[in-house]
Design a protein around this motif. Sequence first.
Motif, short mmCIF file in Angstrom:
data_model
loop_
_atom_site.label_atom_id
_atom_site.label_comp_id
_atom_site.label_asym_id
_atom_site.label_seq_id
_atom_site.Cartn_x
_atom_site.Cartn_y
_atom_site.Cartn_z
N UNK A 1 0.85 -1.19 0.00
CA UNK A 1 0.00 0.00 0.00
C UNK A 1 0.88 1.24 0.00
N UNK A 2 0.58 2.16 -0.90
CA UNK A 2 1.35 3.38 -1.03
C UNK A 2 0.44 4.57 -0.78
N UNK A 3 0.92 5.51 0.02
CA UNK A 3 0.23 6.77 0.23
C UNK A 3 1.15 7.87 -0.29
N UNK A 4 0.73 8.49 -1.38
CA UNK A 4 1.57 9.45 -2.08
C UNK A 4 0.94 10.84 -1.98
N UNK A 5 1.75 11.82 -1.67
CA UNK A 5 1.30 13.20 -1.54
C UNK A 5 2.19 14.07 -2.43
N UNK A 6 1.57 14.84 -3.32
CA UNK A 6 2.33 15.64 -4.29
C UNK A 6 1.89 17.09 -4.24
N UNK A 7 2.58 17.94 -3.48
CA UNK A 7 2.30 19.38 -3.51
C UNK A 7 3.03 20.05 -4.66
N UNK A 8 2.52 21.17 -5.10
CA UNK A 8 3.17 21.94 -6.17
C UNK A 8 2.89 23.42 -5.95
N UNK A 9 3.87 24.23 -6.36
CA UNK A 9 3.76 25.68 -6.25
C UNK A 9 4.40 26.31 -7.48
N UNK A 10 3.70 27.24 -8.11
CA UNK A 10 4.22 27.93 -9.28
C UNK A 10 3.92 29.42 -9.14
N UNK A 11 4.96 30.23 -9.33
CA UNK A 11 4.85 31.69 -9.24
C UNK A 11 5.24 32.28 -10.59
N UNK B 1 8.79 32.38 -14.53
CA UNK B 1 8.04 31.41 -13.73
C UNK B 1 9.00 30.59 -12.89
N UNK B 2 8.71 30.50 -11.60
CA UNK B 2 9.46 29.66 -10.67
C UNK B 2 8.49 28.64 -10.09
N UNK B 3 8.86 27.36 -10.17
CA UNK B 3 7.95 26.32 -9.70
C UNK B 3 8.69 25.26 -8.90
N UNK B 4 7.99 24.71 -7.93
CA UNK B 4 8.48 23.63 -7.09
C UNK B 4 7.41 22.55 -7.05
N UNK B 5 7.81 21.27 -7.26
CA UNK B 5 6.81 20.21 -7.34
C UNK B 5 7.38 18.89 -6.86
N UNK B 6 6.49 18.02 -6.47
CA UNK B 6 6.81 16.67 -6.02
C UNK B 6 6.26 15.69 -7.04
N UNK B 7 7.09 14.72 -7.46
CA UNK B 7 6.67 13.76 -8.47
C UNK B 7 7.07 12.35 -8.11
N UNK B 8 6.43 11.38 -8.78
CA UNK B 8 6.68 9.97 -8.54
C UNK B 8 6.72 9.23 -9.87
N UNK C 1 10.87 -0.35 -5.39
CA UNK C 1 10.12 0.75 -4.79
C UNK C 1 9.94 1.87 -5.82
N UNK C 2 8.87 2.65 -5.73
CA UNK C 2 8.67 3.75 -6.68
C UNK C 2 9.72 4.84 -6.50
N UNK C 3 10.04 5.52 -7.58
CA UNK C 3 10.96 6.65 -7.53
C UNK C 3 10.22 7.88 -7.01
N UNK C 4 10.92 8.68 -6.23
CA UNK C 4 10.34 9.91 -5.68
C UNK C 4 11.26 11.08 -6.02
N UNK C 5 10.65 12.23 -6.30
CA UNK C 5 11.46 13.35 -6.76
C UNK C 5 10.90 14.67 -6.26
N UNK C 6 11.83 15.59 -6.00
CA UNK C 6 11.50 17.01 -5.84
C UNK C 6 12.09 17.74 -7.04
N UNK C 7 11.32 18.66 -7.60
CA UNK C 7 11.78 19.39 -8.77
C UNK C 7 11.68 20.89 -8.60
N UNK D 1 15.94 26.68 -16.53
CA UNK D 1 16.86 26.04 -15.58
C UNK D 1 16.05 25.06 -14.75
N UNK D 2 16.59 23.87 -14.53
CA UNK D 2 15.84 22.86 -13.80
C UNK D 2 16.79 21.99 -12.98
N UNK D 3 16.31 21.56 -11.81
CA UNK D 3 17.03 20.63 -10.95
C UNK D 3 16.04 19.59 -10.45
N UNK D 4 16.47 18.32 -10.42
CA UNK D 4 15.66 17.24 -9.89
C UNK D 4 16.47 16.46 -8.85
#
Length: 738
Positions: free
Chosen positions: A449-459, A472-479, A522-528, A547-550
């Motif tokens: 069982x997986x409980x995944x939470x993905x917040x995101x913010x874009x300005x 545009x500056x954005x921060x996000x969570x991905x799987x 296991x699933x991959x998890x990322x902050x971007x 410009x991007x970082x993961x």
Amino acid sequence: MAAQAVGLKLRLGLALVWAATLTSATACAAQEVQPQPLDKVEITGQAANGERSVVAGKLILGRGLLARSTVATVREVLLRDPAVSVSANGRIGLLGLPGYTEVLLDGEPPPLGLNPLSLPPAQVERIEIIRGTSVDTGLGAIAGTINVVRRSQRRALPLDWSAELGAPAYNQSARVSGQTVWKDADTGRSLSLAANGLRSRTVERSALQEWAGELGGAPAWRSTSRSQGHHDNLNLSLRTGFQLDEEETLQLSTDLLSADVGNSTHTLGMPDSNLGAALVRPSESVSRWRWRTSPSFSQSLDWERPTEQGGVWALRAVLTRDHSLLETSGVARWGTEPEQALTNKERNRRTHASLRLVRRGWELGDHKLQTGLEAQHERKRQHLTTADGLDASFIDRLFSPTATARSQDLGAWLQDDWTVNEDLSLKLGLRGVNRLNRLDEGAAQSKAQLRLLAPSLSVTWMPGEEGNHALTLSLSRGYKLPPAQQLNARPRLDPTTPCQSREACGGSRPQAPDRAGNPALQPERSWGLDLTLESNVREHSAVSLGLAVRWIDQLIGDVTRLESVLWSTEQRWVTRPVNLGRARSHAVNVGVSLVPRDWWAEVPKSLELTGALNWAGSTVATVPGPYNRLPDQTPFSARLSTKYVAQGMPLEWRIDGLLHPSNWWQDAAGMLRHVSVKRAWSLSGTWSFSLKQQLALKASSLPGQTLRTDSYWPSDGLRTLEESRMRPEISIFWSSRQ
């Protein structure tokens, strides 16, 4: 003789085409078909009318741009856009990470066998490019999302069709696409039919040299290979729309698909006269693989109703069923010994159902809200069989041939588009998913069982009234969740090194390993983190910077190692996916779209220049450097395109160039790989008989090149050098739009 006949027909066809073109020149000029200006990047809070626009952090390629593209597929449109990256093997992606880029069709994963990038632009309303994760498109996009949205049924369309023909005898292809829309003006009922067909045949040759022990000097083994490939694809799309009342709509859609893709490789090998004993390889082998899906279908229901408080209620239900067969087989001959044969068959039956309820466009002051609920259920039954010649393989007695994977998802999301002031806007999102996975492999069962939470913010900041610049500056969570086939532990033996039994199962080769899954993945998890700038520097000229970082955790990668395995008393080379730990990826993208006339009045206004430079790099923490980057990530690429429309003639010339420098890569098992530089040019000419009818002739992969891949296994004292030839191709494309 057959090849000569094909060549003669081709030359006669080209002669007739150009004769008709030249004859029509005067008539076309009289129609005053004028060149279209370069697509200006519209930076607004709402979608521009068919142009290239930035809307709420999304880059949108609109209908007007697609209608003027003069290419056969969506993939070719994206190849010319600076926001997209292209890997050395031709895969489309974002941030130099094609394996982490999600490609959607109408906001959903496409049905099996239907590639959204192969659709003709005439059938597409817009293409949405999203960097990072957006809660309204899911949480499975670590690099970003390319969403292809098909055309709506807003008006009747008698017939819209196109065709493309590939010419060389070693790479023949034919592609036909068409669509029509019928609409009743009184009742609002509509009916549309779209059809796409592809038939392709390819021939490739390569040479392989192998060393053992001393990696210098003459190779111990040489082999030559000839590969013949085929790709047949047919899909039909039927959509019916109903106007339930003045504002409420209902649409029913059905997609039918059939695909057949395969390849056959014939290899002849011989040892070096002096070092023949250093390596033992088959003197001759034939390996084949074939993947088929037929029939497969997808049905969907879309209902929309505006609300009195503003916004829209939308309901979408999708049911997809597909059947596929993957067959790999091979025959190996070892000198005077009897030949050995092996066949692997993998049958998959998948049923996927989803239900989504969305409330979007709900306005509360300066906030525009979107909220949604989604439920998904998928069942995939996989049946694997292995046979030695005509006899069942002993593998079937060691591993269960049948595996059933089930997954259930319950998700919810909330997104807020907040207009802070005329220059500044924010997009905040939160998506949560509860997933239950179950895998049954005979007596072995597993549940997770997986409980995944993905917040995101874009300005997004757009200064000034004209809105010519957007930062545009954005921060996000991905799987990234592993598919079912990566979890199945049953091996797939390499057909060219088969096993008759556990005792009669010799060694294999690192370039032709057995393959097995890993139930513990296991699933991959990322902050971007992304920073993008789109700027109109002149009336028709624009520049972009990204410009991007993961930061990726539980990275999944294929590792090829020499292992002690259950199915052989000797060690075998095996490729299996494993979690490699942490990785960090970064990318820089610079794009330009220039019209020299914006600076120099003497330059023809129809001359346009576009280009893109992409730098990408990454480090995998558990792999020694310095070449420990993510697989399929090209460190640098450059693209350049020049377009010119002849004055007084409806003739458009275009030159496109692509460069991938040579590079090194190292995997987790210590294998080093060096890939040679790749250069490719294409030249095309498009004649417009009218604003809606065009004929294009294109020559690509110019001027031809020998590509080299050098692989080293230092710990095992092995080296291989593979050489293949990239040869020019010619194609003819015709389109007729209503």
